[in-house]
Write a protein that holds these residues in place. Structure first.
Motif, mmCIF file in Angstrom:
data_model
loop_
_atom_site.group_PDB
_atom_site.id
_atom_site.type_symbol
_atom_site.label_atom_id
_atom_site.label_comp_id
_atom_site.label_asym_id
_atom_site.label_seq_id
_atom_site.Cartn_x
_atom_site.Cartn_y
_atom_site.Cartn_z
ATOM 1 N N TRP A 25 17.093 -17.470 31.652
ATOM 2 C CA TRP A 25 18.388 -17.104 31.917
ATOM 3 C C TRP A 25 19.530 -18.291 32.219
ATOM 4 O O TRP A 25 18.977 -18.909 33.271
ATOM 5 N N VAL A 26 20.217 -18.498 31.433
ATOM 6 C CA VAL A 26 21.228 -19.753 31.773
ATOM 7 C C VAL A 26 22.518 -19.411 32.064
ATOM 8 O O VAL A 26 23.255 -18.853 31.412
ATOM 9 N N ARG A 27 22.869 -20.086 33.169
ATOM 10 C CA ARG A 27 24.444 -19.684 33.633
ATOM 11 C C ARG A 27 25.281 -20.810 33.374
ATOM 12 O O ARG A 27 25.081 -22.125 33.502
ATOM 13 N N GLU A 28 26.461 -20.569 32.674
ATOM 14 C CA GLU A 28 27.688 -21.319 32.777
ATOM 15 C C GLU A 28 27.933 -22.307 33.971
ATOM 16 O O GLU A 28 28.172 -23.405 34.053
ATOM 17 N N SER A 29 28.042 -21.314 35.212
ATOM 18 C CA SER A 29 28.040 -22.105 36.353
ATOM 19 C C SER A 29 27.191 -23.166 36.633
ATOM 20 O O SER A 29 27.374 -24.245 37.438
ATOM 21 N N ALA A 30 26.106 -23.008 36.348
ATOM 22 C CA ALA A 30 24.886 -24.136 36.507
ATOM 23 C C ALA A 30 25.343 -25.440 35.666
ATOM 24 O O ALA A 30 25.312 -26.574 36.033
ATOM 25 N N MET A 31 25.851 -25.113 34.673
ATOM 26 C CA MET A 31 26.598 -26.381 33.895
ATOM 27 C C MET A 31 27.506 -27.175 34.347
ATOM 28 O O MET A 31 27.557 -28.231 34.393
ATOM 29 N N HIS A 32 28.321 -26.408 35.246
ATOM 30 C CA HIS A 32 29.409 -27.135 36.151
ATOM 31 C C HIS A 32 28.536 -27.827 37.404
ATOM 32 O O HIS A 32 28.939 -28.984 37.661
ATOM 33 N N HIS A 33 27.937 -27.004 38.031
ATOM 34 C CA HIS A 33 27.408 -27.575 39.240
ATOM 35 C C HIS A 33 26.372 -28.638 38.988
ATOM 36 O O HIS A 33 26.584 -29.713 39.932
ATOM 37 N N GLU A 34 25.664 -28.779 37.948
ATOM 38 C CA GLU A 34 24.675 -29.518 37.894
ATOM 39 C C GLU A 34 25.336 -30.731 37.285
ATOM 40 O O GLU A 34 24.858 -31.786 36.950
ATOM 41 N N GLY A 35 26.829 -30.853 36.896
ATOM 42 C CA GLY A 35 27.391 -31.976 36.478
ATOM 43 C C GLY A 35 27.242 -32.073 34.975
ATOM 44 O O GLY A 35 27.555 -33.301 34.353
ATOM 45 N N LYS A 36 26.713 -31.062 34.234
ATOM 46 C CA LYS A 36 26.448 -31.312 32.849
ATOM 47 C C LYS A 36 27.676 -31.328 32.039
ATOM 48 O O LYS A 36 27.841 -31.735 30.976
ATOM 49 N N VAL A 37 28.623 -30.779 32.384
ATOM 50 C CA VAL A 37 30.021 -30.695 31.713
ATOM 51 C C VAL A 37 30.518 -31.735 31.655
ATOM 52 O O VAL A 37 31.003 -32.404 30.641
ATOM 53 N N ARG A 38 30.780 -32.370 33.014
ATOM 54 C CA ARG A 38 31.233 -33.826 33.014
ATOM 55 C C ARG A 38 30.660 -34.773 32.081
ATOM 56 O O ARG A 38 31.196 -35.442 31.641
ATOM 57 N N GLU A 39 29.362 -34.808 32.477
ATOM 58 C CA GLU A 39 28.394 -35.632 31.656
ATOM 59 C C GLU A 39 28.635 -35.464 29.894
ATOM 60 O O GLU A 39 28.717 -36.648 29.454
ATOM 61 N N THR A 40 28.821 -34.432 29.728
ATOM 62 C CA THR A 40 28.951 -34.102 28.235
ATOM 63 C C THR A 40 30.319 -34.676 27.842
ATOM 64 O O THR A 40 30.586 -35.273 26.656
ATOM 65 N N LEU A 41 31.375 -34.422 28.605
ATOM 66 C CA LEU A 41 32.738 -34.972 28.523
ATOM 67 C C LEU A 41 32.794 -36.405 28.302
ATOM 68 O O LEU A 41 33.425 -36.980 27.472
ATOM 69 N N ASP A 42 32.037 -36.895 29.480
ATOM 70 C CA ASP A 42 32.081 -38.385 29.658
ATOM 71 C C ASP A 42 31.395 -39.280 28.029
ATOM 72 O O ASP A 42 31.635 -40.179 27.489
#
Length: 558
Positions: A254-271
């Motif tokens: 079960w994967v949460r969108e919030s985890a993508m934010h908290h773990e810095g994955k969103v930022r990483e992806t944008l970078d």
RNA sequence: GCGCCAGUAGCUCAGUUGGAUAGAGCAACGGACUUCUAAUCCGUAGGUCGUGGGUUCGAGUCCCGCCUGGCGCGCCA
């Protein structure tokens, strides 16, 4: 022995030899083997001669004749003939029939499995509804099809992970928390209004009630809504999990969108996208250059106010999929989300990953036909029948089978009355009834003192009626059908096959009710009885294995 | 307006990746239970595969136009 593969390689080799004898290097067309609709043409047919005709500058009939002579000596081939405009038709020997049955009997529950996956890792993401309320009929088709795709892939030799992704960040979640808080306060006797566009459903009341007995009024003056958001999310997820289990579905992750934010994955992806020059700033927002990858236009990743859109965390999520090194990624989408696919694929390419690993399955809308009325059900609207009540009323087998009868990418009219019809006319029971009949025959045999000796010891050459041969040839198709269902991610082929096989059996069985010499159990002919019991055993194995992949039970009596 | 998907029997849908005489279930009508389960089987009837072109040995299937329906075209998720 897989007879299909045997025939295929036989034709392949013969074609190679023929072409080489003409001084050419290779066979330019793939060998296709078909099962003729018309039984008069035999068990298998190939149009290979017509496909070769142009390149070889010879007449199809001439090529067909030459190739047919090359395969005629094979011990599995009873006869080969050539029919205009250039078909080669095969009939197999009774020895081949026996081989098919012995193979099935040896394989047992493993029959139909294959290894086209070679243990490659497949991730199947499906349902992925946001935890803002109970699941309804619109989600059920997605759940059933997604799970059955996973089952097909497993049977075809893939290591499969079932994953559920959900959005637990953003405004909708905040609204959910506010709605629950209002219900909580209402339970405490405090006057509180639902927020505008809040979640109206009764289910939040049902969550609020136990919440009061759990924590009393300790959160009465809480201004931060996050406790309520989390509480509602967890409760709803648990109920979704229960719904899935009632359909026989168990998610691994079960994967949460919030985890993508908290773990810095969103930022990483944008970078990453910026570094690759695949994102640019315009009008104060960040845009993805998706039009470079076939999308209609560029898409916003980060809004002017600095908040990411849905796309940004979703790309982070898909990056996370690739990082976990899956070989194929299956995604199910509701029909109303098909426009999203090019955008997602574009983002994946922009990140440097191959979108070819992505298999997007569009699961079209369901129209419910009930009480003479049609109601359209998307994942976003028209939900007044919950998945739970659907299963309670119809049962798991019916729900699963109905959604697996049709190809997922065409619209489906769900006939509630037909699904509810537990006595007749319901196609689920047609297949299950066949299975019950197999078991009944064995039981009856035992009562008559007939001990089944196994396919290995039976004289299978005695199975020589047209119906018996037809059933055997059908039985041999299961591995192909599973392979096709897995490769095309289209599980409905298996459902149709099982109906066809059950039909062939019911027909065969009925002949025995008219003429006792055509029954399976012929007490004064032990040898024939043993052979026919072997046929029934193989039928039972095949139907049971097929139903098992569909997640539908195979009852021993009905 | 643009894009995606669809249009096959009265209804719901298949159609083996371009193959031979287009199939099944339901609904209609007519038959089959002293014998392995009648939740079954057999038969009758029902079709210009939306439409017009094209591609080739061969098209329900591929290409183009048109008609009809569904869905999507947001700095929503």
């Amino acid at each position: 022995m897989d007879i299909n593969q045997h025939i295929e390689s036989l034709v392949h080799d013969a074609a190679q030899r023929y072409v080489r004898a003409l001084g050419r290097e290779e066979v330019p067309t793939p060998i296709t083997i078909e099962i003729p609709k018309n039984k008069d043409y035999g068990d298998f047919a190939t149009p290979v001669a017509m496909l070769l005709a142009r390149a070889l500058r010879k007449s199809p009939m001439e090529i067909a004749k030459a190739i047919s002579e090359l395969v005629a000596a094979d011990p599995m081939i009873a006869s080969v003939n050539v029919a205009p405009p250039g078909f080669i038709n095969f009939t197999v020997t009774s020895n081949a029939h026996g081989e098919i049955l012995r193979h099935i009997s040896n394989e047992q529950a493993h029959y139909g499995h294959c290894d086209i996956g070679h243990g490659k890792r497949a991730l199947v993401e499906f349902v992925s509804a946001n935890p803002t309320g109970p699941l309804h009929i619109g989600h059920a088709r997605n759940a059933v099809v997604g799970d059955t795709i996973a089952r097909c892939l497993q049977t075809a030799g893939y290591a499969v992970t079932r994953e559920y992704y959900f959005n637990d960040a953003g405004v909708q979640m905040k609204k959910l928390g506010e709605s629950l808080r209002a219900r909580y306060l209402q339970q405490l006797g405090v006057e509180a209004a639902l927020p505008p566009d809040g979640y109206q459903g009764e289910y939040l009341v049902e969550i609020a009630r136990p919440l009061v007995s759990e924590i009393g009024d300790s959160r009465k003056n809480e201004t931060d809504v996050s406790f309520f958001t989390n509480y509602a999310t967890e409760k709803t997820l648990r109920s979704i999990d229960e719904d899935m289990k009632s359909l026989g579905i168990a998610f691994d992750e079960w994967v949460r969108e919030s985890a993508m934010h908290h773990e810095g994955k969103v930022r990483e992806t944008l970078d990453e996208l910026k570094a690759r020059n695949k994102a640019y700033q315009h009008d104060g927002a960040w845009w993805l250059r998706s039009s470079e990858y076939g999308d209609e236009k560029d898409r916003v990743l980060v809004k002017r106010d600095g908040e990411p859109t849905y796309l940004a965390p979703d790309l982070a999520y898909h990056k996370f999929k690739y990082e976990r090194r899956y070989d194929i990624l299956v995604n199910t989408f509701g029909g109303d989300h098909h426009g999203y696919v090019p955008r997602l694929a574009a983002g994946i390419e922009a990140l440097g990953y191959p979108s070819s690993a992505l298999r997007c399955v569009i699961i079209q809308m369901v129209t419910l036909l009930k009480d003479g009325e049609r109601t359209k059900l998307s994942t976003r609207s028209g939900e007044f029948i919950t998945l739970k009540s659907m299963i309670n009323e119809l049962g798991r087998d019916v729900v699963r089978f109905f959604f697996l009868m049709r190809s997922a990418d065409s619209h489906l009219v769900f006939d509630w009355e037909l699904a509810k019809d537990t006595s007749m006319n319901n196609p689920v029971y047609y297949v299950q009834y066949a299975h019950a009949r197999f078991c009944s025959i064995f039981k009856k045999g035992a009562e008559l003192g007939i001990q089944y000796q196994g396919a290995e010891r039976a004289n299978l050459a005695l199975l020589e009626t047209a119906e018996e041969k037809e059933i055997i040839m059908l039985l041999a198709q299961l591995p192909q059908v599973i392979r096709k269902s897995a490769e095309a991610v289209e599980p409905h082929h298996l459902t149709l096959y099982l109906r066809q096989l059950a039909g062939a059996f019911h027909q065969y069985f009925t002949i025995g009710t008219k003429k006792s010499e055509y029954r399976v159990l012929v007490p004064d002919n032990q040898e024939l009885t043993q052979a026919r019991l072997a046929l029934i055993e193989c039928l039972r194995i095949t139907i049971a294995n097929g139903l098992s992949i569909l997640g539908v039970s195979a009852p021993e009596r009905m």
